[in-house]
Design a protein around this motif. Structure first.
Motif, PDB file in Angstrom:
ATOM      1  N   UNK A 159      50.836  57.240  41.845  1.00 35.02           N
ATOM      2  CA  UNK A 159      51.024  55.787  41.866  1.00 35.02           C
ATOM      3  C   UNK A 159      50.131  55.114  42.896  1.00 35.02           C
ATOM      4  N   UNK A 160      50.018  55.737  44.070  1.00 32.13           N
ATOM      5  CA  UNK A 160      49.172  55.166  45.119  1.00 32.13           C
ATOM      6  C   UNK A 160      47.714  55.116  44.683  1.00 32.13           C
ATOM      7  N   UNK A 161      47.252  56.179  44.045  1.00 32.98           N
ATOM      8  CA  UNK A 161      45.854  56.207  43.597  1.00 32.98           C
ATOM      9  C   UNK A 161      45.608  55.185  42.498  1.00 32.98           C
ATOM     10  N   UNK A 162      46.563  55.005  41.598  1.00 28.37           N
ATOM     11  CA  UNK A 162      46.406  54.009  40.532  1.00 28.37           C
ATOM     12  C   UNK A 162      46.282  52.615  41.134  1.00 28.37           C
ATOM     13  N   UNK A 163      47.199  52.276  42.037  1.00 32.26           N
ATOM     14  CA  UNK A 163      47.190  50.945  42.648  1.00 32.26           C
ATOM     15  C   UNK A 163      45.935  50.754  43.499  1.00 32.26           C
ATOM     16  N   UNK A 164      45.647  51.739  44.345  1.00 34.53           N
ATOM     17  CA  UNK A 164      44.572  51.589  45.321  1.00 34.53           C
ATOM     18  C   UNK A 164      43.197  51.547  44.667  1.00 34.53           C
ATOM     19  N   UNK A 165      42.911  52.485  43.788  1.00 31.66           N
ATOM     20  CA  UNK A 165      41.580  52.546  43.184  1.00 31.66           C
ATOM     21  C   UNK A 165      41.319  51.355  42.268  1.00 31.66           C
ATOM     22  N   UNK A 166      42.332  50.942  41.508  1.00 31.93           N
ATOM     23  CA  UNK A 166      42.147  49.789  40.621  1.00 31.93           C
ATOM     24  C   UNK A 166      41.940  48.508  41.417  1.00 31.93           C
ATOM     25  N   UNK A 167      42.782  48.299  42.424  1.00 34.20           N
ATOM     26  CA  UNK A 167      42.659  47.094  43.247  1.00 34.20           C
ATOM     27  C   UNK A 167      41.345  47.086  44.013  1.00 34.20           C
ATOM     28  N   UNK A 168      40.920  48.240  44.501  1.00 36.80           N
ATOM     29  CA  UNK A 168      39.671  48.320  45.254  1.00 36.80           C
ATOM     30  C   UNK A 168      38.465  48.032  44.372  1.00 36.80           C
ATOM     31  N   UNK A 169      38.460  48.573  43.161  1.00 34.99           N
ATOM     32  CA  UNK A 169      37.353  48.317  42.242  1.00 34.99           C
ATOM     33  C   UNK A 169      37.239  46.829  41.918  1.00 34.99           C
ATOM     34  N   UNK A 170      38.385  46.186  41.682  1.00 37.56           N
ATOM     35  CA  UNK A 170      38.361  44.751  41.403  1.00 37.56           C
ATOM     36  C   UNK A 170      37.864  43.938  42.579  1.00 37.56           C
ATOM     37  N   UNK A 171      38.274  44.331  43.769  1.00 36.30           N
ATOM     38  CA  UNK A 171      37.859  43.588  44.960  1.00 36.30           C
ATOM     39  C   UNK A 171      36.362  43.734  45.219  1.00 36.30           C
ATOM     40  N   UNK A 172      35.826  44.920  45.023  1.00 31.96           N
ATOM     41  CA  UNK A 172      34.398  45.145  45.256  1.00 31.96           C
ATOM     42  C   UNK A 172      33.563  44.270  44.337  1.00 31.96           C
ATOM     43  N   UNK A 173      33.879  44.272  43.046  1.00 39.05           N
ATOM     44  CA  UNK A 173      33.063  43.529  42.086  1.00 39.05           C
ATOM     45  C   UNK A 173      33.155  42.027  42.302  1.00 39.05           C
ATOM     46  N   UNK A 174      34.367  41.515  42.462  1.00 37.01           N
ATOM     47  CA  UNK A 174      34.525  40.063  42.589  1.00 37.01           C
ATOM     48  C   UNK A 174      33.958  39.559  43.915  1.00 37.01           C
ATOM     49  N   UNK A 175      34.104  40.322  44.975  1.00 36.42           N
ATOM     50  CA  UNK A 175      33.548  39.903  46.267  1.00 36.42           C
ATOM     51  C   UNK A 175      32.031  39.858  46.212  1.00 36.42           C
ATOM     52  N   UNK A 176      31.427  40.861  45.570  1.00 39.62           N
ATOM     53  CA  UNK A 176      29.970  40.869  45.434  1.00 39.62           C
ATOM     54  C   UNK A 176      29.500  39.695  44.587  1.00 39.62           C
ATOM     55  N   UNK A 177      30.223  39.403  43.515  1.00 39.56           N
ATOM     56  CA  UNK A 177      29.823  38.307  42.630  1.00 39.56           C
ATOM     57  C   UNK A 177      29.938  36.959  43.328  1.00 39.56           C
ATOM     58  N   UNK A 178      31.045  36.736  44.030  1.00 41.68           N
ATOM     59  CA  UNK A 178      31.236  35.457  44.719  1.00 41.68           C
ATOM     60  C   UNK A 178      30.246  35.324  45.877  1.00 41.68           C
ATOM     61  N   UNK A 179      30.052  36.398  46.624  1.00 41.66           N
ATOM     62  CA  UNK A 179      29.081  36.359  47.712  1.00 41.66           C
ATOM     63  C   UNK A 179      27.677  36.065  47.202  1.00 41.66           C
TER      64      UNK A 179
END
Length: 279
Positions: free
Chosen positions: A75-95
């Protein structure tokens, strides 16, 4: 020369003592995970177990009520890896948008985004819970994952600083070759901000992996708990706490964080230091 050597020796000695003091709780937890249950708090200062045992790892991994600890890790890996992938892409796009794309009101909008860093999480906690409850997301991973697909101000600033340091001549050369805004982002920007992407990955992974209050607030079923809540189940004031199992699973929960830090340490240092110099 002798005075300089003495200062160096004293400096390293002081740093060593501070390092040991900071790392001692981790060493104590590791040692306690191999101690027999009844001896953990007897001579607690002793880091060498009186009797070495692996039973704490066996009992700890067995979990509770048919839910073994492997489910909590999954469960931790599902939450963490999915949330991290989303944050990386959106932060790069907005930046990238703030750093390279011209539009009306960009400076004001960027200032507003950065100013939200001053907003305490407790302020938005209740409105978020009411909203997620209204749309039926309680007891699911959606409140823990989907908000991470909206870039955080800290990571937006990190990406913005890195992209600002990339020569704009590269963009212009790509435009001459027929690249558009999206092609420049994927072919020019992303490959050149690898340290920032990895720094975002490390921080977001850490913050999501160790998050306790978020899962406690939104999750109600034990089989959906991450590791942070699974560890809490060992402590029960109404019964006997399985300290050995708790320490053993705590050690295992540190392994992903430790591995990521060791593997990506060079990029983390580069990302933080470069962010402070650019802009």
């Amino acid at each position: 020369m002798e005075k300089s050597q003495l200062k160096t020796i004293l400096y390293h000695l002081l740093i060593g003592i501070i390092g040991i003091a900071m790392f001692y709780p981790v060493l104590w937890m590791l040692s306690s995970s191999f101690k027999v249950e009844g001896t953990i708090f007897r001579n607690a200062h002793n880091l060498i177990p009186e009797a070495f045992t692996l039973s704490n790892y066996v009992s700890g991994w067995a979990g509770f009520g048919g839910t073994h600890f492997g489910i909590f890790f999954r469960n931790s890996f599902i939450i963490t890896l999915t949330a991290t992938a989303g944050q990386i892409f959106t932060s790069a796009a907005v930046g990238y948008g703030f750093a390279r794309i011209k539009f009306r009101g960009k400076a004001i909008l960027f200032a507003l985004v950065i100013s939200t860093l001053l907003l305490p999480q407790q302020v938005v906690m209740i409105p978020q819970y009411i909203m997620f409850s209204f749309i039926g997301w309680i007891n699911s991973y959606k409140p823990l994952i989907l908000p991470r697909f909206f870039a955080m101000p800290f990571f937006i600033f990190l990406m913005y600083q890195f992209i600002q340091g990339i020569p704009k001549e590269l963009d212009e050369a790509a435009k001459i070759d027929g690249c558009g805004v999206y092609s420049i982002f994927f072919k020019i920007i992303l490959p050149n901000i690898k340290p920032a992407l990895i720094t975002t990955f490390i921080f977001q992974f850490y913050w999501t992996w160790q998050d306790f209050f978020g899962p406690l607030l939104y999750l109600q079923s034990a089989n959906k708990y991450p590791v942070s809540l699974g560890l809490k189940l060992f402590s029960d004031p109404s019964t006997v706490t399985n300290w050995g199992g708790m320490f053993a699973m705590s050690v295992l929960s540190l392994l992903p964080v430790l591995v990521i830090f060791i593997v990506f340490q060079r990029y983390l240092v580069e990302g933080i230091s470069t962010t402070g110099l650019k802009g």
